[in-house]
Design an enzyme around this catalytic site. Structure first.
Site, short mmCIF file in Angstrom:
data_model
loop_
_atom_site.label_atom_id
_atom_site.label_comp_id
_atom_site.label_asym_id
_atom_site.label_seq_id
_atom_site.Cartn_x
_atom_site.Cartn_y
_atom_site.Cartn_z
N ASP A 304 22.51 54.78 73.19
CA ASP A 304 22.59 53.82 72.10
C ASP A 304 22.89 52.45 72.72
O ASP A 304 23.34 52.36 73.85
CB ASP A 304 23.71 54.24 71.14
CG ASP A 304 23.69 53.42 69.86
OD1 ASP A 304 22.68 52.74 69.62
OD2 ASP A 304 24.69 53.47 69.13
N GLY A 604 19.22 50.87 66.71
CA GLY A 604 18.81 50.49 65.36
C GLY A 604 18.53 49.01 65.23
O GLY A 604 18.24 48.54 64.14
N ASP A 605 18.61 48.27 66.33
CA ASP A 605 18.44 46.82 66.29
C ASP A 605 16.97 46.43 66.20
O ASP A 605 16.07 47.26 66.31
CB ASP A 605 19.08 46.21 67.54
CG ASP A 605 19.65 44.83 67.25
OD1 ASP A 605 19.20 44.19 66.29
OD2 ASP A 605 20.56 44.40 67.99
N LYS A 668 15.75 60.10 67.63
CA LYS A 668 16.45 60.42 68.87
C LYS A 668 16.20 61.87 69.29
O LYS A 668 15.98 62.15 70.47
CB LYS A 668 17.94 60.16 68.70
CG LYS A 668 18.26 58.70 68.39
CD LYS A 668 19.75 58.46 68.25
CE LYS A 668 20.03 56.98 67.94
NZ LYS A 668 21.45 56.68 67.85
#
Length: 1035
Positions: A304, A604-605, A668
Site C-alpha cells: 500500500d 487508492g490514490d 489486490k
C-alpha cells in the site's frame, strides 16, 4: 519428521535401548511444545471485524428520529449522520451538506472523501467504478469528519463493502478438480474428486500438502529417509543370517537411524526461535513461525502507499507566488513539525515546459552532488554520504535557485501566508513532552505548518490583532472555503479564500499584489493552469490561495451570502501538497531491487499522484521513454483497467503493473493471484481492513503494528512494530540468513549421515571366524556421534551471521527449497570422502599391524583377541568425530574457502581464518569442546571397553589427524572446482556488477568512466521480465 521420530522411539524402547529412546522422546516433546506455542493465536479476525460496527444509528421511522443499535438497521431505513458519527451501513445519499467521510478503513487513503450528490454517473459502470470514486455513497464503519447528511440504507451486514471483506476471509477455496458434480464435469468426476480429496486428507496428515515449501520438503525427506532406514535394517539382518540377537537388533536400528538426522527437527525449530528473537530486536514480530523461512524466497512485494511507503500525512511541498518565486520544502521528516526540513526559493519559471526542465536539471545536480567523487574513503560510506548531503544543503547552488534556512518574507509571500494561515481551521502547537502536535484536516494542517515555518501561523497573526468576523465553510459542491478577518489597527476588511484551482481562478480578476499585480486574462489563466499541471505531475495536490480587500468605507454584513463575498478575488499563489515518502522508503526499495525483488504499489490514490510517488521512491523509472510502448503502458494501471481484464489478458501483459491506482480490495487479491500464476512468491503489506484479504492470500502477509487494524494484524504472518517499510528489508534479510543457515546445517547433518551409512554398510563385510560381521562402530558410538557430536555444531551453524552479499543475490527457488542440486551433490561427494577415509582407517589398523585379526565375539565383549578391533573402533570413532566437527567450519560457506570466508574482511587480514571461525563463538566452542571430548571417551576405563566397546590408542592418533588434513584438502579442492568452473552458480552470484544505492535517483558505478544511472537497472529488470514472458508465450 515427528512421525518418523515416534516410530524410531518405539523401536528403541522395544529393544530396551532407553538412552536413545529417552533422547528422541525429549526431542519430540521439545518440538511439539515450541510449535504449539508459536502457532497459538489469541486474536480472532472475525471478532475484530464485528468490533468495527458502530454502536448506534439515528434512523427515521414513523416520521420520528429514533436511535437504535446498528445491527437493527435494515435496507430501506433513512439514516441521519453528522460529524463524528460512525456510519452503520452502506448508504446512498440523497441529502448532504459539506459532507466528508474518512474512508481510510476501506481505501487506505488518509484524506477524507468529499461527497457530491450531483455527480453524474450516467456514463459510468457502477460495478467498474471504484469504492473511492462513488462519491454519492457512504460506507459502513467509515467516519464522518465534516458536515451532515441523510441517506437510504442499501446494504447491511455481510453485504456491505466491509462485510465483503469479512466474507472473503472466511473459509477456504477448494482446489481444482475436487468437485463431486457429475453434471458439471462428467461421469468420472465423482470418482476423480473423491480420490483427490482422499489424497488431500492423507497428504495433510503426513504434512506433504500443507505448510511452507520448506516444511513440505522436510516431510518428503523424512519419509524417504525412513524407507531407507528400513532397507538398511533389513540389510543388517540379512548379513547376519537373520540371527537377530539384541546386539544385531540395536545395530540394525542404529544403522537405520544413522541415515535419519534425529536432531534436524530440534535444530530447525530452535534456529527459527532464535531468528524470531532477532526479528523482535529489529522491530518485526513473527506471528507464524513458518513465515521466517518463507521470507527468503519472496520475489514480489505488493505494498500500500499511504502510511506504508509514505508517512500518511500531508506536507506543503511547493508554494508558487505569481511573478515572484517558487518556494520548495525539502527533507521534511515530520509533517507537523515546521522546523523539519529546509525551504528553498527559486525564481518563477515562465511556463510548464520550463518548470519540468528545471526539475530535471535540479535532479541531475542533486545526482552529481551525491556521487562518489565527493566521498572520502577513510570513513564509512554511509556517514560520508550524510555529511555530503548536509554540506550540499548548506551551500549556495549556482543558477536560478538559492537556498536559505528561512528565505526572506517578501510582500507577495506575506499576503500568501496571511491567507494560508487564517483561512484555516487546523491547530499546530508544540508540546514540551510530545513535541509538535496537530489537530484538524490533513490538508489544512499542511498549510498551517507551512505558515508556521515563516512564523506566520494563525496564533501569531491573531495575537497581532487579526480578528475573525465570519466563516464560509468548505463546501464540497463548490470546493472552496472563505473567512473574513479585520485588523484592529485598520478599518478595512480582508476576505481570504482557498480551494480547488479551477473553482478559485474563475472568481479571480487580478493576480499578485503590489507592483507585480496584473489583471487576470486568458493567457495568465492558462499559465496558472499549466503551473497546476506541473505540480500535479510531481504527485502534488494543488490548491489555490486568494484574497479580497473590502474598502473601509464599505460596511461588511455578516449575513452576506458567499456569492457576494467570493468574487473579484486576487490570486495570491498555488500550494502543492503531497503525502511524503518515508525517508527510509527509498533505500528500502533500492535494497529490494538489489536483492532481485520487485516492489508493486497498490494504492487508492490518483494515478498521477501514485506514479509520481512511485518514481520518487524508485518503484518506477523516471525516464519511461527507455522502455517499449507496450511495456511502459503496462507498468501503471487503474483498478478499473486491471479489474476489467480477464486472467488471460493479465497473463498476456509483458510485465505486471508496478503501480495500480484507485485500488479496491478485490484488485489486490487479483494481483497476488496473477503473481502466483507467474510463479512469483508474493508478500503483501498493509494496515487497513481493506488489506486483510490480500494479506491472507499472499504467501507472506506483513501488517503495520502502529497504524494497522486488528483485522490486518490477524490476517498477517508478520507485524512491523514501527510501521517502517525498511523493516521489511530487515525481515527479508533475516529470512535469507535463516535459509542459508538451514542449508548449512542440513548439509552438515546429512553429510555425516552419508559417511556413517557408507562406513557401517561396507563394514558389514568384515566377518570373524564365526561368520558374523564385526562392526566398525558400536551402537553407542553411533548414538554418541549422532546426538552429541553433530547436534551442537548444527546449532552453531544455525546462528551464523548473514554473509556480506546476502541482499545482493536473487531470491532462492521455492520449488527446490533447501535441497538444491548443489546441496545434494555436496552431500554425496563430501559424505563419500568422509566415509572412505574412516573405512580406510579401519582397514589400515586391522589389516596393517593387526594382520587382519578380527577376534572372537568382539561385538559383545572385550577380550585379548579383540584388542585390534577395539583399537580400530577407537581410531574410527575419533576420526569420524573430528571430521564431522571440522566439516562444520567448512560449511560456514558452501562455496568459499574456509580460510577466506568473507571477501569483505579478507583484505584487512593476512590470514583471516582464526577471526572468521571465532566470529561465531557458539560454533567455535562446540567444535573445540566436541574435539576434546574424544579423549575421555577413549581413555576412561570401563566407559571405553564396556560402553563404547573400544580401548585406548597410541600411534593411531596420527591416522585420525592425517584424515582430517586430507578431508580439508579434499573439501577445499571441491569448492575450488565449483568456483573455477562455475558449477551450481545459478542463484549464488550477483547478476549485476553495479552497486546501486537509490534506484531512480543516483548510483555508484564500479567504473567512473562508464557510468550508468541506476534507473536503467530497473528498466533492465522490467525488460528481462518482458523477454521472459515472450519466451514463455513462444513455448
Amino acid at each position: 519428521m515427528i512421525l518418523v521420530l515416534v516410530l524410531a522411539m518405539a523401536l528403541s524402547y522395544g529393544v530396551t535401548d532407553y538412552i536413545e529412546g529417552g533422547v528422541i522422546s525429549a526431542v519430540i516433546v521439545l518440538n511439539v511444545l515450541i510449535g504449539f506455542y508459536q502457532e497459538f493465536q489469541a486474536e480472532k479476525k472475525m471478532d475484530a471485524l464485528r468490533s468495527l460496527s458502530s454502536p448506534s444509528a439515528a434512523v427515521l421511522r414513523d416520521g420520528k428520529i429514533e436511535t437504535i443499535p446498528s445491527p437493527e438497521v435494515v435496507p430501506g431505513d433513512i439514516v441521519q449522520i453528522k460529524t463524528g458519527d460512525t456510519i452503520p451501513a452502506d448508504l446512498r445519499l440523497f441529502e448532504a451538506m459539506n459532507l466528508e467521510c474518512d474512508e481510510k478503513i476501506l481505501t487506505g487513503e488518509a484524506i477524507p472523501v468529499a461527497k457530491d450528490l450531483k455527480h453524474d454517473f450516467s456514463n459510468d459502470d457502477e460495478l467498474a467504478t471504484g469504492v473511492g470514486d462513488r462519491i454519492n455513497m457512504a460506507y459502513s464503519s467509515s467516519t464522518v469528519t465534516k458536515g451532515r447528511a441523510r441517506g437510504v440504507v442499501v446494504f447491511t451486514g455481510m453485504f456491505t463493502e466491509i462485510g465483503r471483506i469479512a466474507e472473503s476471509m472466511q473459509g477456504k477455496k477448494r482446489k481444482a478438480n475436487r468437485s463431486m458434480s457429475r453434471k458439471k464435469h462428467g461421469n468420472f468426476q465423482p470418482a476423480k474428486g473423491a480420490a483427490l480429496r482422499v489424497w488431500d486428507g492423507v497428504g495433510q496428515f503426513l504434512g506433504l500438502t500443507v505448510g511452507t515449501p520448506l516444511q513440505r520438503k522436510l516431510s518428503k525427506l523424512a519419509y524417504i529417509l525412513f524407507g531407507c532406514a528400513i532397507l538398511l535394517a533389513v540389510i543388517v539382518f540379512g548379513v547376519n543370517r537373520f540371527d537377530v540377537t539384541n546386539e544385531v537388533a540395536i545395530y540394525a536400528i542404529s544403522t537405520g537411524i544413522a541415515i535419519i538426522p534425529e536432531s534436524l527437527i530440534a535444530v530447525l525449530t530452535i534456529t527459527m526461535v532464535v531468528g524470531m528473537t532477532q526479528m523482535r530486536k529489529r522491530r518485526v514480530v513473527i506471528r507464524q513461525l513458518s513465515a521466517l523461512e518463507a521470507l527468503g524466497g519472496i520475489t514480489n512485494i505488493c505494498s500500500d502507499k499511504t502510511g506504508t511507503l509514505t508517512q500518511g500525512r500531508m506536507i506543503t511541498r511547493k508554494a508558487w507566488i505569481p511573478g515572484g518565486a517558487t518556494y520548495t520544502v525539502n527533507d521534511a521528516e515530520e509533517a507537523a513539525d515546521p522546523t523539519s526540513g529546509t525551504v528553498t526559493m527559486g525564481l518563477d519559471s515562465a511556463d510548464y515546459e520550463d518548470s519540468i526542465e528545471d526539475e530535471e536539471k535540479k535532479g541531475e545536480k542533486l545526482d552529481r552532488a551525491r556521487s562518489t567523487v565527493g566521498l572520502t574513503f577513510d570513513i564509512p560510506a554511509e556517514k560520508a554520504l550524510q555529511d555530503q548531503r548536509k554540506k550540499t544543503k548548506a551551500e549556495k547552488v549556482k543558477g536560478s535557485e538559492t537556498e536559505y534556512s528561512i528565505p526572506d518574507v517578501s510582500s507577495e509571500l506575506e499576503a500568501f501566508l496571511h491567507s494560508t494561515a487564517l483561512c484555516n481551521l487546523a491547530r499546530v502547537r508544540r508540546d514540551e513532552k510530545n513535541g509538535w502536535q496537530s489537530i484538524g484536516d490533513p490538508t489544512e494542517i499542511a498549510l498551517q505548518v507551512f505558515a508556521h515555518r515563516f512564523e506566520y501561523g494563525k496564533p501569531v497573526l491573531e495575537s497581532r490583532g487579526w480578528n475573525q468576523l465570519a466563516e464560509y465553510p468548505f463546501d464540497s459542491s463548490i470546493k472552496r472555503m472563505s473567512v473574513v478577518y479585520q485588523m484592529e489597527t485598520q478599518r478595512s476588511t480582508m476576505i481570504f479564500t482557498k480551494g480547488a484551482v479551477e473553482r478559485v481562478v474563475e472568481l479571480c480578476t487580478r493576480v499578485g499584489t503590489g507592483e507585480k499585480q496584473q489583471e487576470m486574462n486568458e493567457k495568465i489563466k492558462s499559465g496558472v493552469l499549466d503551473k497546476m499541471n506541473a505540480f500535479a505531475s510531481q504527485g502534488l495536490r494543488v490548491m489555490a490561495i486568494a484574497q479580497r480587500e473590502i474598502a473601509s468605507e464599505q460596511q461588511f454584513d455578516t449575513q452576506s451570502p458567499r456569492e457576494v463575498i467570493e468574487k473579484d478575488l486576487t490570486l495570491l499563489g498555488l500550494a502543492g501538497l503531497y503525502d511524503p515518502p518515508r525517508l527510509e522508503t527509498k533505500d528500502a526499495v533500492q535494497s529490494c531491487t538489489e536483492a532481485g525483488i520487485k516492489v508493486h504499489m497498490l494504492t487508492g490514490d490518483h494515478p498521477s499522484t501514485a506514479s509520481a510517488i512511485a518514481k520518487e521512491v524508485g518503484i518506477l523509472p523516471r525516464n519511461m521513454k527507455t522502455l517499449s510502448t507496450n511495456v511502459a503502458s503496462s507498468l501503471v494501471k487503474t483498478a478499473t483497467e486491471f479489474d476489467g481484464m480477464t486472467d488471460e489478458e493479465i497473463d498476456a501483459l509483458p510485465t505486471l503493473p508496478l503501480v495500480i491506482a484507485r485500488c479496491a480490495p478485490n484488485t489486490k487479491t487479483r494481483m497476488i493471484a496473477a503473481l502466483h500464476r507467474r510463479k512469483g512468491f508474493a508478500a503483501m503489506t498493509g494496515d487497513g481492513v481493506n488489506d486483510a484479504p490480500s494479506l491472507q492470500a499472499a504467501d507472506v502477509g506483513i501488517a503495520m503494528g502502529l497504524a494497522g487494524s486488528d483485522v490486518a494484524k490477524g490476517a498477517a504472518d508478520i507485524v512491523l512494530t514501527d510501521d517502517n517499510f525498511a523493516s521489511i528489508v530487515n525481515a527479508i534479510e533475516e529470512g535469507r540468513r535463516m535459509f542459508d543457515n538451514i542449508q548449512k546445517f542440513v548439509l552438515h547433518l546429512l553429510t555425516s549421515n552419508v559417511a556413517e551409512v557408507i562406513l557401517l554398510i561396507v563394514g558389514l563385510g568384515f566377518q570373524d571366524e564365526q561368520g558374523f560381521s564385526v562392526f566398525p562402530l558400536s551402537p553407542l558410538q553411533i548414538l554418541w556421534i549422532n546426538m552429541l557430536t553433530s547436534s551442537f555444531p548444527a546449532f552453531g551453524l544455525g546462528r551464523e551471521k548473514a554473509s556480506s552479499d546476502i541482499m545482493r543475490r536473487p531470491p532462492h527457488d521455492n520449488k527446490r527449497g533447501v535441497f538444491t542440486i548443489q546441496i545434494i551433490v555436496d552431500m554425496l561427494v563430501l559424505g563419500v570422502i568422509m566415509g572412505a577415509l574412516t573405512l580406510l582407517t579401519f582397514v589400515i589398523v586391522v589389516y596393517g599391524p593387526g594382520n587382519g585379526d578380527l577376534g572372537f565375539d568382539c561385538n559383545r565383549k572385550h577380550s585379548e583377541s579383540c584388542d585390534v578391533v577395539f583399537r580400530a573402533r577407537a581410531t574410527v570413532f575419533a576420526e569420524l568425530t573430528w571430521l564431522i566437527l571440522i566439516s562444520a567450519w567448512e560449511f560456514k560457506s558452501i562455496r568459499r574457502s574456509m580460510f577466506s570466508l568473507d571477501p569483505a574482511t579478507s583484505a584487512d587480514y593476512r590470514f583471516p581464518f582464526f577471526k572468521d571461525i571465532y566470529n561465531n563463538r557458539f560454533l567455535f566452542y562446540a567444535v573445540v569442546i566436541g574435539a576434546l571430548s574424544v579423549f575421555p571417551a577413549v581413555y576412561i576405563p570401563g566407559l571405553n571397553t564396556d560402553v563404547f566397546k573400544h580401548q585406548g590408542i597410541t600411534w593411531e592418533w596420527g591416522l585420525a589427524f592425517g584424515a582430517v588434513i586430507i578431508f580439508v584438502l579434499g573439501t577445499e579442492l571441491w569448492k575450488g572446482m565449483k568456483r573455477r568452473f562455475g558449477w551450481f552458480q545459478e542463484g549464488e552470484v550477483v547478476k549485476s556488477d553495479r552497486l546501486r544505492l537509490n534506484q531512480g535517483f543516483f548510483s555508484f558505478a564500479r567504473s567512473l568512466t562508464r557510468p550508468k544511472s541506476s534507473e536503467s537497472h530497473l528498466g533492465d529488470m522490467i525488460k528481462d521480465d518482458a523477454e521472459k514472458m515472450k519466451g514463455e508465450d513462444l513455448v
